[in-house]
Design a protein around this motif. Structure first.
Motif, PDB file in Angstrom:
ATOM      1  N   UNK A   1       4.503   0.198  12.769  1.00 14.79           N
ATOM      2  CA  UNK A   1       4.792  -0.516  14.025  1.00 14.79           C
ATOM      3  C   UNK A   1       3.654  -0.384  15.023  1.00 14.79           C
ATOM      4  N   UNK A   2       2.424  -0.568  14.539  1.00 12.77           N
ATOM      5  CA  UNK A   2       1.257  -0.432  15.414  1.00 12.77           C
ATOM      6  C   UNK A   2       0.535  -1.768  15.566  1.00 12.77           C
ATOM      7  N   UNK A   3      -0.241  -1.872  16.635  1.00 13.79           N
ATOM      8  CA  UNK A   3      -0.986  -3.075  16.985  1.00 13.79           C
ATOM      9  C   UNK A   3      -2.473  -2.729  17.035  1.00 13.79           C
ATOM     10  N   UNK A   4      -3.285  -3.533  16.318  1.00  9.10           N
ATOM     11  CA  UNK A   4      -4.720  -3.262  16.230  1.00  9.10           C
ATOM     12  C   UNK A   4      -5.507  -4.489  16.709  1.00  9.10           C
ATOM     13  N   UNK A   5      -6.301  -4.298  17.753  1.00  9.26           N
ATOM     14  CA  UNK A   5      -7.143  -5.372  18.267  1.00  9.26           C
ATOM     15  C   UNK A   5      -8.583  -4.900  18.450  1.00  9.26           C
ATOM     16  N   UNK A   6      -8.938  -3.788  17.781  1.00  8.10           N
ATOM     17  CA  UNK A   6     -10.293  -3.247  17.837  1.00  8.10           C
ATOM     18  C   UNK A   6     -10.886  -3.162  16.439  1.00  8.10           C
ATOM     19  N   UNK A   7     -12.174  -3.059  16.333  1.00  2.80           N
ATOM     20  CA  UNK A   7     -12.897  -3.177  15.079  1.00  2.80           C
ATOM     21  C   UNK A   7     -12.841  -1.910  14.235  1.00  2.80           C
ATOM     22  N   UNK A   8     -12.919  -2.111  12.914  1.00  2.00           N
ATOM     23  CA  UNK A   8     -13.173  -1.061  11.921  1.00  2.00           C
ATOM     24  C   UNK A   8     -12.202   0.131  11.993  1.00  2.00           C
ATOM     25  N   UNK A   9     -10.902  -0.086  12.106  1.00  2.00           N
ATOM     26  CA  UNK A   9     -10.002   1.064  12.317  1.00  2.00           C
ATOM     27  C   UNK A   9      -9.908   2.029  11.140  1.00  2.00           C
ATOM     28  N   UNK A  10      -9.999   1.521   9.904  1.00  2.00           N
ATOM     29  CA  UNK A  10      -9.773   2.400   8.748  1.00  2.00           C
ATOM     30  C   UNK A  10     -10.983   2.346   7.819  1.00  2.00           C
ATOM     31  N   UNK A  11     -11.883   3.288   7.959  1.00  2.00           N
ATOM     32  CA  UNK A  11     -13.044   3.393   7.074  1.00  2.00           C
ATOM     33  C   UNK A  11     -13.078   4.800   6.473  1.00  2.00           C
ATOM     34  N   UNK A  12     -13.322   4.852   5.171  1.00  5.73           N
ATOM     35  CA  UNK A  12     -13.445   6.126   4.456  1.00  5.73           C
ATOM     36  C   UNK A  12     -12.174   6.977   4.591  1.00  5.73           C
ATOM     37  N   UNK A  13     -11.018   6.321   4.533  1.00  7.72           N
ATOM     38  CA  UNK A  13      -9.745   7.053   4.578  1.00  7.72           C
ATOM     39  C   UNK A  13      -9.162   7.182   3.182  1.00  7.72           C
ATOM     40  N   UNK A  14      -8.369   8.216   2.968  1.00  7.01           N
ATOM     41  CA  UNK A  14      -7.748   8.466   1.670  1.00  7.01           C
ATOM     42  C   UNK A  14      -6.272   8.830   1.877  1.00  7.01           C
ATOM     43  N   UNK A  15      -5.400   8.182   1.095  1.00 12.12           N
ATOM     44  CA  UNK A  15      -3.979   8.428   1.255  1.00 12.12           C
ATOM     45  C   UNK A  15      -3.442   7.767   2.512  1.00 12.12           C
ATOM     46  N   UNK A  16      -3.551   6.441   2.576  1.00  6.99           N
ATOM     47  CA  UNK A  16      -3.248   5.678   3.787  1.00  6.99           C
ATOM     48  C   UNK A  16      -2.073   4.741   3.544  1.00  6.99           C
ATOM     49  N   UNK A  17      -1.073   4.777   4.430  1.00  3.82           N
ATOM     50  CA  UNK A  17       0.068   3.858   4.375  1.00  3.82           C
ATOM     51  C   UNK A  17       0.192   3.147   5.717  1.00  3.82           C
TER      52      UNK A  17
ATOM     53  N   UNK B   1     -12.347  -0.462   4.945  1.00  6.54           N
ATOM     54  CA  UNK B   1     -13.499  -0.395   4.050  1.00  6.54           C
ATOM     55  C   UNK B   1     -13.595   1.015   3.473  1.00  6.54           C
ATOM     56  N   UNK B   2     -13.956   1.099   2.216  1.00  7.33           N
ATOM     57  CA  UNK B   2     -14.233   2.372   1.535  1.00  7.33           C
ATOM     58  C   UNK B   2     -13.022   3.308   1.533  1.00  7.33           C
ATOM     59  N   UNK B   3     -11.827   2.766   1.445  1.00 13.72           N
ATOM     60  CA  UNK B   3     -10.606   3.584   1.428  1.00 13.72           C
ATOM     61  C   UNK B   3     -10.060   3.703   0.013  1.00 13.72           C
ATOM     62  N   UNK B   4      -9.299   4.770  -0.245  1.00 17.11           N
ATOM     63  CA  UNK B   4      -8.705   5.014  -1.556  1.00 17.11           C
ATOM     64  C   UNK B   4      -7.237   5.395  -1.375  1.00 17.11           C
ATOM     65  N   UNK B   5      -6.409   4.920  -2.320  1.00 18.24           N
ATOM     66  CA  UNK B   5      -4.972   5.207  -2.293  1.00 18.24           C
ATOM     67  C   UNK B   5      -4.349   4.649  -1.013  1.00 18.24           C
ATOM     68  N   UNK B   6      -4.199   3.334  -1.022  1.00 16.90           N
ATOM     69  CA  UNK B   6      -3.755   2.613   0.167  1.00 16.90           C
ATOM     70  C   UNK B   6      -2.493   1.809  -0.153  1.00 16.90           C
ATOM     71  N   UNK B   7      -1.522   1.841   0.762  1.00 12.68           N
ATOM     72  CA  UNK B   7      -0.345   0.983   0.713  1.00 12.68           C
ATOM     73  C   UNK B   7      -0.263   0.223   2.030  1.00 12.68           C
ATOM     74  N   UNK B   8      -0.147  -1.105   1.935  1.00 12.54           N
ATOM     75  CA  UNK B   8       0.023  -1.941   3.127  1.00 12.54           C
ATOM     76  C   UNK B   8       1.232  -2.832   2.891  1.00 12.54           C
TER      77      UNK B   8
END
Length: 290
Positions: free
Chosen positions: A48-64, A79-86
């Motif tokens: 339930x989040x709102x994103x209006x800025x650039x490049x929020x998720x880079x080089x993250x691991x284990x991201x939902x 970019x460059x993330x691993x193990x992601x659920x959207x």
């Protein structure tokens, strides 16, 4: 897991390097215009989040990420993330997914040019997407129930399965390798030129000049609508259930169809067989069939 909720962040690298956090009902927007909110984090849950800025998720691991919105201002979101659920999320910024691995996307709304470049191991289910150069150079794709609109999709992909999808797209699957499309609609011009190992099963194919310069091409019980100048210089085995407007110079193999508008065989290297309602057409120059 630390919980962060009901806050607004606009500073640079607001939650940089966080590990084991749940972020709920937060907004990443504001006058500081900071980038890279979650860069180099692990085990992050966002809802339930709102994103209006650039490049929020880079080089993250284990991201939902669930029930969230990324606007046009949220460029290059993952970019460059691993193990992601959207899931249940809008991804509306350009270049939203790149160089990621092991990604599940479910029930999302994607409006993102150049989405999904060089991704490895992506599953996409029950999702709509509008893009150009969609999923280019990605590998190990599994798509089910995806409705795509755009141009130049799935170019240079490898090892992909598509089921119950609708693709309204130009130049799809160019140079693709080891692709299976099942129970789907593929509409657009110049389908799958230069592909190797493309199999279409129970599909509806619509558009001019499809399936040319292909290797190891196979069609099983497919419909072809408005498909003129098909199969030029292709190695093909095909069983079709509808009339083909015209077939031109298949390099090798056999094409079976109930009806054919025109067979063009004016290349001496074209050795493919075309069989209409059980009757083989001769290899004749500019042979026209009623």
């Amino acid at each position: 897991m630390k919980v962060i909720e009901n806050q607004t962040f606009d500073m640079e690298r607001a939650l940089y390097g966080c590990n084991g956090i749940a972020v709920r009902n937060c907004s990443f927007d504001g006058p500081a215009d900071g980038e890279s909110a979650f860069k180099e984090g692990e085990q992050i849950e966002v809802s339930d989040c709102f994103f209006n800025l650039r490049y929020p998720f880079w080089h993250d691991r284990g991201l939902t990420i669930t029930d969230s919105e990324m606007t046009q201002g949220c460029r290059a979101a993952l970019w460059y993330c691993d193990q992601v659920v959207i899931a249940d999320t809008k991804l509306h910024g350009i270049k939203a997914l790149r160089e990621c691995s092991n990604v599940l996307i479910r029930n999302c709304d994607i409006i993102s040019p150049e989405f999904g470049w060089s991704v490895r191991g992506i599953r996409m289910e029950d999702t709509t997407a509008v893009s150009e150069y969609f999923m280019m150079r990605s590998e190990d794709l599994t798509f089910r129930g995806v409705h795509f609109t755009g141009k130049y999709s799935f170019q240079y992909i490898k090892n992909a399965v598509f089921e119950n999808c609708v693709f309204d797209t130009k130049d799809a699957f160019w140079h693709g390798e080891n692709i299976t499309v099942r129970d789907s609609v593929v509409k657009g011009e110049y389908l799958a030129w230069y592909s190797d190992g493309l199999t279409l099963l129970n599909c509806r194919i619509v558009g001019t000049q499809p399936l040319c310069y292909c290797k190891n091409l196979k069609l099983v019980d497919c419909e072809m609508v408005g498909t003129d100048l098909a199969f030029e210089k292709s190695e093909v085995e095909a069983v079709l259930t509808t009339k083909v407007d015209s077939i031109k110079n298949p390099r090798s193999g056999r094409i079976c169809a109930p009806e054919l508008g025109e067979l063009i065989m004016d290349d001496e290297k074209a050795k493919g067989q075309v069989i209409i309602a059980g009757r083989e057409k001769h290899h004749c120059k500019m042979c026209s069939c009623a």
